[in-house]
Motif scaffolding. Structure first.
Motif, mmCIF file in Angstrom:
data_model
loop_
_atom_site.group_PDB
_atom_site.id
_atom_site.type_symbol
_atom_site.label_atom_id
_atom_site.label_comp_id
_atom_site.label_asym_id
_atom_site.label_seq_id
_atom_site.Cartn_x
_atom_site.Cartn_y
_atom_site.Cartn_z
ATOM 1 N N LEU A 46 94.024 10.862 138.728
ATOM 2 C CA LEU A 46 93.841 12.288 139.015
ATOM 3 C C LEU A 46 94.177 12.621 140.465
ATOM 4 O O LEU A 46 94.777 13.663 140.749
ATOM 5 C CB LEU A 46 92.414 12.715 138.671
ATOM 6 C CG LEU A 46 92.083 12.675 137.185
ATOM 7 C CD1 LEU A 46 90.584 12.744 136.962
ATOM 8 C CD2 LEU A 46 92.804 13.793 136.440
ATOM 9 N N ARG A 47 93.801 11.755 141.390
ATOM 10 C CA ARG A 47 94.102 11.987 142.811
ATOM 11 C C ARG A 47 95.619 12.029 143.052
ATOM 12 O O ARG A 47 96.101 12.857 143.812
ATOM 13 C CB ARG A 47 93.451 10.913 143.675
ATOM 14 C CG ARG A 47 91.956 11.014 143.705
ATOM 15 C CD ARG A 47 91.498 11.537 145.045
ATOM 16 N NE ARG A 47 90.063 11.692 145.056
ATOM 17 C CZ ARG A 47 89.461 12.843 145.283
ATOM 18 N NH1 ARG A 47 90.159 13.912 145.524
ATOM 19 N NH2 ARG A 47 88.155 12.929 145.277
ATOM 20 N N LEU A 57 92.856 19.368 136.764
ATOM 21 C CA LEU A 57 92.681 18.088 137.460
ATOM 22 C C LEU A 57 91.313 18.033 138.133
ATOM 23 O O LEU A 57 90.611 17.020 138.062
ATOM 24 C CB LEU A 57 93.790 17.895 138.501
ATOM 25 C CG LEU A 57 95.204 17.670 137.940
ATOM 26 C CD1 LEU A 57 96.241 17.830 139.041
ATOM 27 C CD2 LEU A 57 95.313 16.300 137.296
ATOM 28 N N HIS A 58 90.920 19.136 138.774
ATOM 29 C CA HIS A 58 89.595 19.194 139.406
ATOM 30 C C HIS A 58 88.483 19.051 138.361
ATOM 31 O O HIS A 58 87.474 18.384 138.605
ATOM 32 C CB HIS A 58 89.420 20.499 140.178
ATOM 33 C CG HIS A 58 90.205 20.553 141.448
ATOM 34 N ND1 HIS A 58 90.023 19.671 142.487
ATOM 35 C CD2 HIS A 58 91.189 21.394 141.842
ATOM 36 C CE1 HIS A 58 90.858 19.960 143.467
ATOM 37 N NE2 HIS A 58 91.578 21.001 143.099
ATOM 38 N N TYR A 59 88.686 19.672 137.203
ATOM 39 C CA TYR A 59 87.684 19.584 136.145
ATOM 40 C C TYR A 59 87.518 18.140 135.674
ATOM 41 O O TYR A 59 86.396 17.637 135.523
ATOM 42 C CB TYR A 59 88.072 20.510 134.999
ATOM 43 C CG TYR A 59 87.046 20.626 133.895
ATOM 44 C CD1 TYR A 59 85.689 20.458 134.126
ATOM 45 C CD2 TYR A 59 87.448 20.923 132.600
ATOM 46 C CE1 TYR A 59 84.756 20.577 133.103
ATOM 47 C CE2 TYR A 59 86.522 21.060 131.578
ATOM 48 C CZ TYR A 59 85.192 20.875 131.826
ATOM 49 O OH TYR A 59 84.270 20.995 130.809
ATOM 50 N N MET A 60 88.637 17.452 135.479
ATOM 51 C CA MET A 60 88.550 16.049 135.067
ATOM 52 C C MET A 60 87.911 15.200 136.164
ATOM 53 O O MET A 60 87.137 14.284 135.878
ATOM 54 C CB MET A 60 89.943 15.504 134.712
ATOM 55 C CG MET A 60 90.457 15.938 133.355
ATOM 56 S SD MET A 60 89.411 15.426 131.967
ATOM 57 C CE MET A 60 89.452 13.652 132.118
ATOM 58 N N LEU A 61 88.207 15.504 137.417
ATOM 59 C CA LEU A 61 87.558 14.777 138.516
ATOM 60 C C LEU A 61 86.047 14.999 138.511
ATOM 61 O O LEU A 61 85.275 14.074 138.787
ATOM 62 C CB LEU A 61 88.148 15.199 139.862
ATOM 63 C CG LEU A 61 89.433 14.486 140.271
ATOM 64 C CD1 LEU A 61 90.093 15.188 141.445
ATOM 65 C CD2 LEU A 61 89.164 13.024 140.603
ATOM 66 N N ALA A 81 79.961 15.830 141.488
ATOM 67 C CA ALA A 81 80.421 16.459 140.244
ATOM 68 C C ALA A 81 80.220 17.969 140.292
ATOM 69 O O ALA A 81 81.095 18.736 139.880
ATOM 70 C CB ALA A 81 79.688 15.865 139.041
ATOM 71 N N ALA A 82 79.080 18.410 140.812
ATOM 72 C CA ALA A 82 78.799 19.849 140.891
ATOM 73 C C ALA A 82 79.799 20.547 141.806
ATOM 74 O O ALA A 82 80.338 21.612 141.463
ATOM 75 C CB ALA A 82 77.370 20.077 141.394
ATOM 76 N N GLY A 83 80.068 19.952 142.958
ATOM 77 C CA GLY A 83 81.022 20.557 143.883
ATOM 78 C C GLY A 83 82.421 20.618 143.315
ATOM 79 O O GLY A 83 83.110 21.643 143.415
ATOM 80 N N MET A 84 82.853 19.529 142.677
ATOM 81 C CA MET A 84 84.192 19.504 142.086
ATOM 82 C C MET A 84 84.274 20.449 140.897
ATOM 83 O O MET A 84 85.288 21.120 140.686
ATOM 84 C CB MET A 84 84.534 18.074 141.661
ATOM 85 C CG MET A 84 85.979 17.883 141.259
ATOM 86 S SD MET A 84 87.184 18.291 142.541
ATOM 87 C CE MET A 84 86.893 16.982 143.714
ATOM 88 N N ALA A 85 83.206 20.545 140.116
ATOM 89 C CA ALA A 85 83.193 21.464 138.972
ATOM 90 C C ALA A 85 83.301 22.914 139.437
ATOM 91 O O ALA A 85 84.015 23.717 138.839
ATOM 92 C CB ALA A 85 81.918 21.254 138.150
#
Length: 199
Positions: free
Chosen positions: A76-77, A91-95, A108-112
């Motif tokens: 993903l990166r 991509l951010h959602y999968m991360l 996870a919360a920040g990336m979501a």
């Protein structure tokens, strides 16, 4: 039936890469170890041919999430480096899912949240936005950030004001954040938009 459908699509001129991605989706959905190996090889071959194949990258990350979260994160990166900013929401959602799998709730919360905002910016289909909104809400509430969760509800109803599902999600967030009066107002708005909701 799926194999027959894919063969018919190939005979009618469907792009080979598209056929390969669909075959990989089927193999991932079936979940058998040998099929997962075949899907992994298929998707890796697609990415070797075109490193910017976003669909293949997302499918490979989804598969790897079951097997090796660190490898999924790496895939993903690389995708984030190759993908234009206006197409990186998924991509951010999968991360975010990778971070959750690794038991890193704050990350996870920040990336979501980043994925949620990007989905709105990219004007993704409402079903995708609702999916990431639910995930983001759950992550924010898990880490005790009710204010962040309420932001999701507000932004979602601004994005999709005529979707009862947006108002229901906003109401659930308000209820979880201990705002029962606001939650009732959101539920009433959902019913006004669709008297049959929920059916």
């Amino acid at each position: 039936a799926c194999t027959t459908w894919l063969a018919a699509a190939a005979n009618r001129g469907a792009a080979p890469a598209q056929i390969e991605r669909h075959q990989a989706r089927i193999e991932i959905a079936r979940g058998d170890d040998s099929l997962l190996g075949a899907a992994r090889a298929r998707l890796s071959t697609l990415l070797d041919a075109d490193r910017k194949d976003l669909e293949a990258r997302l499918l490979l990350a989804k598969l790897l999430l079951r097997l090796d979260a660190d490898e999924a994160k790496s895939v993903l990166r690389v995708g984030l480096r190759l993908t234009p900013r206006n197409k990186e929401a998924r991509l951010h959602y999968m991360l975010a899912k990778v971070e959750k799998r690794k038991r890193k709730a704050r990350a996870a919360a920040g990336m979501a949240f980043r994925a949620f905002r990007a989905m709105i910016r990219e004007r993704r289909p409402p079903s995708e936005v609702f999916d990431v909104a639910n995930f983001t809400r759950d992550m924010w509430l898990e880490i005790g950030q009710t204010k962040g969760a309420r932001t999701i509800g507000r932004d979602l109803t601004e994005y999709a004001p005529y979707h009862p599902e947006a108002w229901v999600l906003r109401g659930r967030i308000q209820l979880a954040a201990d705002y029962p009066d606001w939650a009732l107002e959101s539920a009433q708005k959902a019913v006004e938009l669709d008297p049959q909701y929920p059916s």
